[in-house]
Enzyme design. Sequence first.
Site, PDB file in Angstrom:
ATOM      1  N   CYS A   3       3.294  10.485   2.829  1.00  0.00           N
ATOM      2  CA  CYS A   3       2.874   9.240   2.549  1.00  0.00           C
ATOM      3  C   CYS A   3       3.989   8.652   1.870  1.00  0.00           C
ATOM      4  O   CYS A   3       4.276   8.974   0.529  1.00  0.00           O
ATOM      5  CB  CYS A   3       1.514   9.364   1.830  1.00  0.00           C
ATOM      6  SG  CYS A   3       0.981   7.729   1.120  1.00  0.00           S
ATOM      7  N   CYS A   6       2.684   7.562  -1.750  1.00  0.00           N
ATOM      8  CA  CYS A   6       2.591   8.863  -2.780  1.00  0.00           C
ATOM      9  C   CYS A   6       3.928   9.090  -3.209  1.00  0.00           C
ATOM     10  O   CYS A   6       4.318   9.564  -4.361  1.00  0.00           O
ATOM     11  CB  CYS A   6       2.045  10.063  -1.734  1.00  0.00           C
ATOM     12  SG  CYS A   6       0.321   9.905  -1.913  1.00  0.00           S
ATOM     13  N   ASP A  29       5.492  -6.148  -1.959  1.00  0.00           N
ATOM     14  CA  ASP A  29       5.811  -5.572  -0.546  1.00  0.00           C
ATOM     15  C   ASP A  29       6.983  -5.982  -0.009  1.00  0.00           C
ATOM     16  O   ASP A  29       7.615  -6.899  -0.502  1.00  0.00           O
ATOM     17  CB  ASP A  29       4.704  -6.525   0.425  1.00  0.00           C
ATOM     18  CG  ASP A  29       4.489  -5.872   1.825  1.00  0.00           C
ATOM     19  OD1 ASP A  29       3.360  -5.316   2.153  1.00  0.00           O
ATOM     20  OD2 ASP A  29       5.518  -5.969   2.562  1.00  0.00           O
ATOM     21  N   HIS A  45      -4.391   9.270  -3.369  1.00  0.00           N
ATOM     22  CA  HIS A  45      -4.325   9.017  -1.763  1.00  0.00           C
ATOM     23  C   HIS A  45      -5.811   9.126  -1.314  1.00  0.00           C
ATOM     24  O   HIS A  45      -6.326   9.916  -0.958  1.00  0.00           O
ATOM     25  CB  HIS A  45      -3.342  10.015  -1.191  1.00  0.00           C
ATOM     26  CG  HIS A  45      -3.160   9.811   0.092  1.00  0.00           C
ATOM     27  ND1 HIS A  45      -1.896   9.206   0.616  1.00  0.00           N
ATOM     28  CD2 HIS A  45      -3.933  10.107   1.391  1.00  0.00           C
ATOM     29  CE1 HIS A  45      -2.323   9.121   1.997  1.00  0.00           C
ATOM     30  NE2 HIS A  45      -3.206   9.734   2.233  1.00  0.00           N
ATOM     31  N   ASN A  84      -6.255  -3.764   5.340  1.00  0.00           N
ATOM     32  CA  ASN A  84      -6.308  -3.229   6.826  1.00  0.00           C
ATOM     33  C   ASN A  84      -6.841  -1.813   6.708  1.00  0.00           C
ATOM     34  O   ASN A  84      -6.594  -1.122   5.993  1.00  0.00           O
ATOM     35  CB  ASN A  84      -4.841  -3.338   7.222  1.00  0.00           C
ATOM     36  CG  ASN A  84      -4.022  -4.635   7.309  1.00  0.00           C
ATOM     37  OD1 ASN A  84      -4.912  -5.667   7.765  1.00  0.00           O
ATOM     38  ND2 ASN A  84      -2.978  -4.982   6.636  1.00  0.00           N
ATOM     39  N   HIS A  93      -2.596   4.905   3.108  1.00  0.00           N
ATOM     40  CA  HIS A  93      -2.967   5.132   1.609  1.00  0.00           C
ATOM     41  C   HIS A  93      -3.337   3.563   1.193  1.00  0.00           C
ATOM     42  O   HIS A  93      -2.813   2.823   1.104  1.00  0.00           O
ATOM     43  CB  HIS A  93      -1.544   5.447   0.968  1.00  0.00           C
ATOM     44  CG  HIS A  93      -1.636   5.592  -0.517  1.00  0.00           C
ATOM     45  ND1 HIS A  93      -1.183   6.659  -1.198  1.00  0.00           N
ATOM     46  CD2 HIS A  93      -2.387   4.851  -1.651  1.00  0.00           C
ATOM     47  CE1 HIS A  93      -1.334   6.581  -2.607  1.00  0.00           C
ATOM     48  NE2 HIS A  93      -2.196   5.484  -2.674  1.00  0.00           N
ATOM     49  N   HIS A  95      -4.547   0.387   0.264  1.00  0.00           N
ATOM     50  CA  HIS A  95      -4.074  -0.763  -0.414  1.00  0.00           C
ATOM     51  C   HIS A  95      -4.729  -2.160  -0.320  1.00  0.00           C
ATOM     52  O   HIS A  95      -5.121  -2.356   0.784  1.00  0.00           O
ATOM     53  CB  HIS A  95      -2.483  -0.767  -0.317  1.00  0.00           C
ATOM     54  CG  HIS A  95      -2.216  -0.819   0.908  1.00  0.00           C
ATOM     55  ND1 HIS A  95      -2.189   0.292   1.880  1.00  0.00           N
ATOM     56  CD2 HIS A  95      -1.722  -1.786   1.761  1.00  0.00           C
ATOM     57  CE1 HIS A  95      -1.713  -0.286   3.048  1.00  0.00           C
ATOM     58  NE2 HIS A  95      -1.429  -1.589   2.846  1.00  0.00           N
ATOM     59  N   HIS A  97      -3.701  -6.082  -0.098  1.00  0.00           N
ATOM     60  CA  HIS A  97      -2.601  -7.060  -0.253  1.00  0.00           C
ATOM     61  C   HIS A  97      -3.007  -8.376  -1.067  1.00  0.00           C
ATOM     62  O   HIS A  97      -4.163  -8.775  -0.712  1.00  0.00           O
ATOM     63  CB  HIS A  97      -2.142  -7.663   1.154  1.00  0.00           C
ATOM     64  CG  HIS A  97      -1.661  -6.469   2.101  1.00  0.00           C
ATOM     65  ND1 HIS A  97      -0.304  -6.758   2.511  1.00  0.00           N
ATOM     66  CD2 HIS A  97      -2.330  -5.533   2.882  1.00  0.00           C
ATOM     67  CE1 HIS A  97      -0.292  -5.575   3.577  1.00  0.00           C
ATOM     68  NE2 HIS A  97      -1.228  -4.949   3.558  1.00  0.00           N
TER      69      HIS A  97
HETATM   70  P1  AMP Z   1      -0.785  -2.277   5.957  1.00  0.00           P
HETATM   71  O1  AMP Z   1      -0.757  -0.579   6.166  1.00  0.00           O
HETATM   72  O2  AMP Z   1      -0.828  -2.709   7.491  1.00  0.00           O
HETATM   73  O3  AMP Z   1      -1.840  -2.848   5.338  1.00  0.00           O
HETATM   74  O4  AMP Z   1       0.674  -2.748   5.583  1.00  0.00           O
HETATM   75  C1  AMP Z   1       1.457  -1.785   4.846  1.00  0.00           C
HETATM   76  C2  AMP Z   1       2.389  -2.564   4.044  1.00  0.00           C
HETATM   77  O5  AMP Z   1       3.178  -1.692   3.244  1.00  0.00           O
HETATM   78  C3  AMP Z   1       3.268  -3.627   4.755  1.00  0.00           C
HETATM   79  O6  AMP Z   1       3.332  -4.811   4.674  1.00  0.00           O
HETATM   80  C4  AMP Z   1       4.652  -3.220   4.608  1.00  0.00           C
HETATM   81  O7  AMP Z   1       5.745  -4.035   4.550  1.00  0.00           O
HETATM   82  C5  AMP Z   1       4.565  -2.516   3.200  1.00  0.00           C
HETATM   83  N1  AMP Z   1       5.575  -1.501   2.901  1.00  0.00           N
HETATM   84  C6  AMP Z   1       6.131  -0.475   3.814  1.00  0.00           C
HETATM   85  N2  AMP Z   1       6.800   0.341   3.161  1.00  0.00           N
HETATM   86  C7  AMP Z   1       7.110  -0.093   1.878  1.00  0.00           C
HETATM   87  C8  AMP Z   1       7.790  -0.057   0.702  1.00  0.00           C
HETATM   88  N3  AMP Z   1       8.667   1.173   0.868  1.00  0.00           N
HETATM   89  N4  AMP Z   1       7.682  -0.540  -0.406  1.00  0.00           N
HETATM   90  C9  AMP Z   1       7.017  -1.839  -0.533  1.00  0.00           C
HETATM   91  N5  AMP Z   1       6.162  -2.257   0.590  1.00  0.00           N
HETATM   92  C10 AMP Z   1       6.221  -1.251   1.810  1.00  0.00           C
HETATM   93 ZN    ZN Z   2      -0.377   8.306  -0.289  1.00  0.00          ZN
END
Ligand code: AMP
Ligand code: ZN
Length: 105
Positions: A3, A6, A29, A45, A84, A93, A95, A97
């Site tokens: 992950c 994580c 992001d 997680h 989402n 994981h 989160h 936005h």
């Molecule tokens: P979602 O799972 O669709 O809600 O979105 C996951 C979000 O995580 C996306 O907007 C990606 O741009 C963001 N993301 C993915 N990897 C990273 C990272 N290493 N650092 C910051 N954001 C990330």
């Molecule tokens: Zn995680």
Amino acid sequence: MNCIFCKIRDREIPKEFTYEDEDIMVFPDINPLKPIHLLVMPKKHLKDFLDLKDKTLLEKIKNIIQKMIKEQKLEDKGYRLVINGGGTQIVDHLHVHLVGPLGGV
Ligand code: AMP
Ligand code: ZN
């Protein structure tokens, strides 16, 4: 577990945190939709919103989101909160936005 969030939590992937405490972390992001695009999440997680059952953790997430909205001066600039889930999420994981400013509205 493979992950990415994580790994960020465990400092396996370097990341500048906007906010961090023992339970919550916030970072920008990597692919921002608006000038401010923060990801607020529990360090633990949880793979989906349906796994969020801990009232204390829910309250903490709410408080930190409210703090971020104020710190980022988004109170009157338009913002959006998005979770989402159900398979549409890219990262499994939990989160939230926080995206803004949206302008106009
Ligand atoms: P979602 O799972 O669709 O809600 O979105 C996951 C979000 O995580 C996306 O907007 C990606 O741009 C963001 N993301 C993915 N990897 C990273 C990272 N290493 N650092 C910051 N954001 C990330
Ligand atoms: Zn995680």
